[in-house]
Write a protein that holds these residues in place. Structure first.
Motif, PDB file in Angstrom:
ATOM      1  N   ALA A   5       0.840  -1.215   0.000  1.00  0.00           N
ATOM      2  CA  ALA A   5       0.000   0.000   0.000  1.00  0.00           C
ATOM      3  C   ALA A   5       0.871   1.260   0.000  1.00  0.00           C
ATOM      4  O   ALA A   5       0.571   2.235  -0.695  1.00  0.00           O
ATOM      5  N   GLU A   6       1.949   1.231   0.786  1.00  0.00           N
ATOM      6  CA  GLU A   6       2.859   2.381   0.810  1.00  0.00           C
ATOM      7  C   GLU A   6       3.551   2.554  -0.540  1.00  0.00           C
ATOM      8  O   GLU A   6       3.724   3.686  -1.016  1.00  0.00           O
ATOM      9  N   LEU A   7       3.933   1.438  -1.159  1.00  0.00           N
ATOM     10  CA  LEU A   7       4.559   1.514  -2.484  1.00  0.00           C
ATOM     11  C   LEU A   7       3.589   2.071  -3.523  1.00  0.00           C
ATOM     12  O   LEU A   7       3.979   2.873  -4.373  1.00  0.00           O
ATOM     13  N   VAL A   8       2.321   1.664  -3.448  1.00  0.00           N
ATOM     14  CA  VAL A   8       1.304   2.203  -4.361  1.00  0.00           C
ATOM     15  C   VAL A   8       1.217   3.715  -4.181  1.00  0.00           C
ATOM     16  O   VAL A   8       1.186   4.472  -5.163  1.00  0.00           O
ATOM     17  N   GLY A   9       1.187   4.170  -2.942  1.00  0.00           N
ATOM     18  CA  GLY A   9       1.132   5.603  -2.667  1.00  0.00           C
ATOM     19  C   GLY A   9       2.332   6.342  -3.233  1.00  0.00           C
ATOM     20  O   GLY A   9       2.195   7.430  -3.798  1.00  0.00           O
ATOM     21  N   LEU A  10       3.513   5.732  -3.102  1.00  0.00           N
ATOM     22  CA  LEU A  10       4.717   6.362  -3.650  1.00  0.00           C
ATOM     23  C   LEU A  10       4.657   6.427  -5.176  1.00  0.00           C
ATOM     24  O   LEU A  10       5.012   7.451  -5.776  1.00  0.00           O
ATOM     25  N   ILE A  11       4.196   5.365  -5.808  1.00  0.00           N
ATOM     26  CA  ILE A  11       4.104   5.362  -7.275  1.00  0.00           C
ATOM     27  C   ILE A  11       3.094   6.408  -7.735  1.00  0.00           C
ATOM     28  O   ILE A  11       3.332   7.114  -8.729  1.00  0.00           O
ATOM     29  N   GLU A  12       1.984   6.536  -7.015  1.00  0.00           N
ATOM     30  CA  GLU A  12       0.997   7.565  -7.359  1.00  0.00           C
ATOM     31  C   GLU A  12       1.607   8.961  -7.232  1.00  0.00           C
ATOM     32  O   GLU A  12       1.369   9.838  -8.069  1.00  0.00           O
ATOM     33  N   ALA A  13       2.419   9.164  -6.200  1.00  0.00           N
ATOM     34  CA  ALA A  13       3.084  10.461  -6.018  1.00  0.00           C
ATOM     35  C   ALA A  13       4.121  10.683  -7.126  1.00  0.00           C
ATOM     36  O   ALA A  13       4.264  11.803  -7.643  1.00  0.00           O
ATOM     37  N   VAL A  14       4.835   9.641  -7.494  1.00  0.00           N
ATOM     38  CA  VAL A  14       5.824   9.742  -8.577  1.00  0.00           C
ATOM     39  C   VAL A  14       5.126  10.121  -9.883  1.00  0.00           C
ATOM     40  O   VAL A  14       5.642  10.919 -10.666  1.00  0.00           O
ATOM     41  N   ALA A  15       3.954   9.558 -10.120  1.00  0.00           N
ATOM     42  CA  ALA A  15       3.189   9.874 -11.330  1.00  0.00           C
ATOM     43  C   ALA A  15       2.869  11.367 -11.411  1.00  0.00           C
ATOM     44  O   ALA A  15       2.725  11.914 -12.507  1.00  0.00           O
ATOM     45  N   LYS A  16       2.796  12.020 -10.241  1.00  0.00           N
ATOM     46  CA  LYS A  16       2.519  13.459 -10.190  1.00  0.00           C
ATOM     47  C   LYS A  16       3.802  14.283 -10.199  1.00  0.00           C
ATOM     48  O   LYS A  16       3.766  15.495 -10.040  1.00  0.00           O
ATOM     49  N   GLY A  17       4.968  13.598 -10.320  1.00  0.00           N
ATOM     50  CA  GLY A  17       6.239  14.306 -10.403  1.00  0.00           C
ATOM     51  C   GLY A  17       6.915  14.553  -9.065  1.00  0.00           C
ATOM     52  O   GLY A  17       7.843  15.368  -8.986  1.00  0.00           O
ATOM     53  N   ASP A  18       6.522  13.868  -8.021  1.00  0.00           N
ATOM     54  CA  ASP A  18       7.093  14.045  -6.678  1.00  0.00           C
ATOM     55  C   ASP A  18       8.466  13.366  -6.596  1.00  0.00           C
ATOM     56  O   ASP A  18       8.564  12.139  -6.530  1.00  0.00           O
ATOM     57  N   GLN A  19       9.521  14.177  -6.596  1.00  0.00           N
ATOM     58  CA  GLN A  19      10.883  13.641  -6.574  1.00  0.00           C
ATOM     59  C   GLN A  19      11.232  12.991  -5.244  1.00  0.00           C
ATOM     60  O   GLN A  19      11.958  12.000  -5.207  1.00  0.00           O
ATOM     61  N   ALA A  20      10.736  13.513  -4.151  1.00  0.00           N
ATOM     62  CA  ALA A  20      11.010  12.926  -2.836  1.00  0.00           C
ATOM     63  C   ALA A  20      10.391  11.523  -2.754  1.00  0.00           C
ATOM     64  O   ALA A  20      11.008  10.591  -2.225  1.00  0.00           O
ATOM     65  N   ALA A  21       9.193  11.361  -3.304  1.00  0.00           N
ATOM     66  CA  ALA A  21       8.553  10.045  -3.322  1.00  0.00           C
ATOM     67  C   ALA A  21       9.360   9.089  -4.192  1.00  0.00           C
ATOM     68  O   ALA A  21       9.519   7.914  -3.858  1.00  0.00           O
ATOM     69  N   PHE A  22       9.903   9.603  -5.286  1.00  0.00           N
ATOM     70  CA  PHE A  22      10.722   8.770  -6.172  1.00  0.00           C
ATOM     71  C   PHE A  22      11.979   8.296  -5.442  1.00  0.00           C
ATOM     72  O   PHE A  22      12.361   7.136  -5.548  1.00  0.00           O
TER      73      PHE A  22
END
Length: 181
Positions: A5-22
């Motif tokens: 679930a946390e990985l899904v959240g990070l991938i969703e944030a990455v899709a929005k361009g969130d470098q920290a999540a990446f």
């Protein structure tokens, strides 16, 4: 390792361009993906390049990830694995003249010194693989040592992909039982 679930959240944030999540996604998954790639390529230098390419693709494709279709780590591992297999396929297209070591014929068994250096664990594993039928031995080694895809194995063994999956699963269960796992 983070939860799916946390990985899904990070991938969703990455899709929005969130470098920290990446960065968090990279730190959480790099070892796993590197292991997948290194197992297929068996060369650290090429594995490092493939990992870089993998994370570029993850960054660019994060918006296409669908958690209903696969887990995040499976999705990322398949990107890494497919890229590594592409490299292996490309390398197999190289002619023998360009790879002179390909002309060297390996012995059927390791020389005595090399055999002595094998760990007991490896000896047990090889013994268990040796108990499989010859076709299953080849199937397991091509899949897990050479990194062949199920589709490649199906073509090689003239069998449907689902049959190959079953053969692999049963062979691995036999090996695990032999090892006492």
């Amino acid at each position: 390792m983070l939860t799916p679930a946390e990985l899904v959240g990070l991938i969703e944030a990455v899709a929005k361009g969130d470098q920290a999540a990446f960065e968090r996604l990279y730190v959480a998954t790099r070892a796993k993906l590197y292991g997948v790639v290194l197992r297929i390529l068996r060369r650290q230098d090429i594995a490092e390049e493939v990992i870089q390419e993998t994370y570029v693709k993850i960054w660019n494709s994060a918006g296409q990830f669908n958690p209903a279709l696969s887990s995040p780590i499976t999705w990322m591992a398949s990107i890494a694995r497919n890229r590594a297999i592409d490299i292996v396929r490309k390398k197999s297209e190289v002619s023998i003249e360009e790879e002179p070591q390909a002309m060297e014929v390996a012995a059927d068994s390791p020389d005595p010194l090399a055999r002595r250096e094998m760990t007991e664990e490896l000896k047990r594993l090889l013994e268990c693989i040796g108990r499989l039928e010859p076709d299953r031995q080849r199937l397991v080694l091509l899949a897990y040592y050479n990194g062949w895809s199920r589709e490649q194995l199906a073509e090689k063994f003239a069998a449907p992909v689902n049959t190959v999956k079953t053969w692999l699963r049963r062979s691995m269960l036999d090996i695990r039982e032999c090892l006492g796992l």
